[in-house]
Design an enzyme around this catalytic site. Structure first.
Site, short mmCIF file in Angstrom:
data_model
loop_
_atom_site.label_atom_id
_atom_site.label_comp_id
_atom_site.label_asym_id
_atom_site.label_seq_id
_atom_site.Cartn_x
_atom_site.Cartn_y
_atom_site.Cartn_z
N ILE A 80 1.34 -1.11 0.26
CA ILE A 80 -0.11 0.07 0.13
C ILE A 80 0.79 0.76 0.07
O ILE A 80 2.00 1.46 1.10
CB ILE A 80 -1.03 -0.13 1.32
CG1 ILE A 80 -1.81 -1.02 1.56
CG2 ILE A 80 -1.93 1.23 1.26
CD1 ILE A 80 -3.15 -1.76 -0.05
N GLU A 81 0.29 2.20 -1.20
CA GLU A 81 1.50 3.73 -0.94
C GLU A 81 0.04 4.12 -0.98
O GLU A 81 -0.99 4.85 -1.20
CB GLU A 81 2.24 4.15 -2.97
CG GLU A 81 2.44 4.85 -2.68
CD GLU A 81 3.18 5.46 -4.16
OE1 GLU A 81 3.27 6.11 -4.52
OE2 GLU A 81 3.07 4.13 -4.70
#
Length: 87
Positions: A80-81
């Site tokens: 996840i960014e």
């Protein structure tokens, strides 16, 4: 893949880029969420929730702007960014 204001990075097996999901499969992806909150507030919130940041803040290229990003994994190991647009 780009769509509207979003982007999904698809990994090609044998030609992955870092960082990446823990358990890659053909067509696996990472997700990027843009936030208006300053990235350092995001880092503080992640730390409060006992989420380990694996990279960042780092500058990256987004779907429509340059980004200041942090990376972590969800409970299944997916990447996840969370990012701020910076220009």
């Amino acid at each position: 893949m780009k769509f509207a204001h979003g982007k999904i990075n698809l990994h090609q097996i044998g030609h992955e880029f870092e960082p990446k999901a823990t358990h890659l499969t053909a067509g696996s992806s990472d997700l990027c969420f843009i936030t208006q909150k300053p990235i350092y507030e995001v880092l503080t919130h992640l730390k409060t929730c006992n989420v380990v940041c694996i990279e960042g803040p780092v500058k990256r290229t987004g779907a429509r702007a340059k980004l200041l990003s942090v990376y972590f994994r969800d409970p299944d190991g997916n990447l996840i960014e969370v990012a701020n647009e910076i220009g």
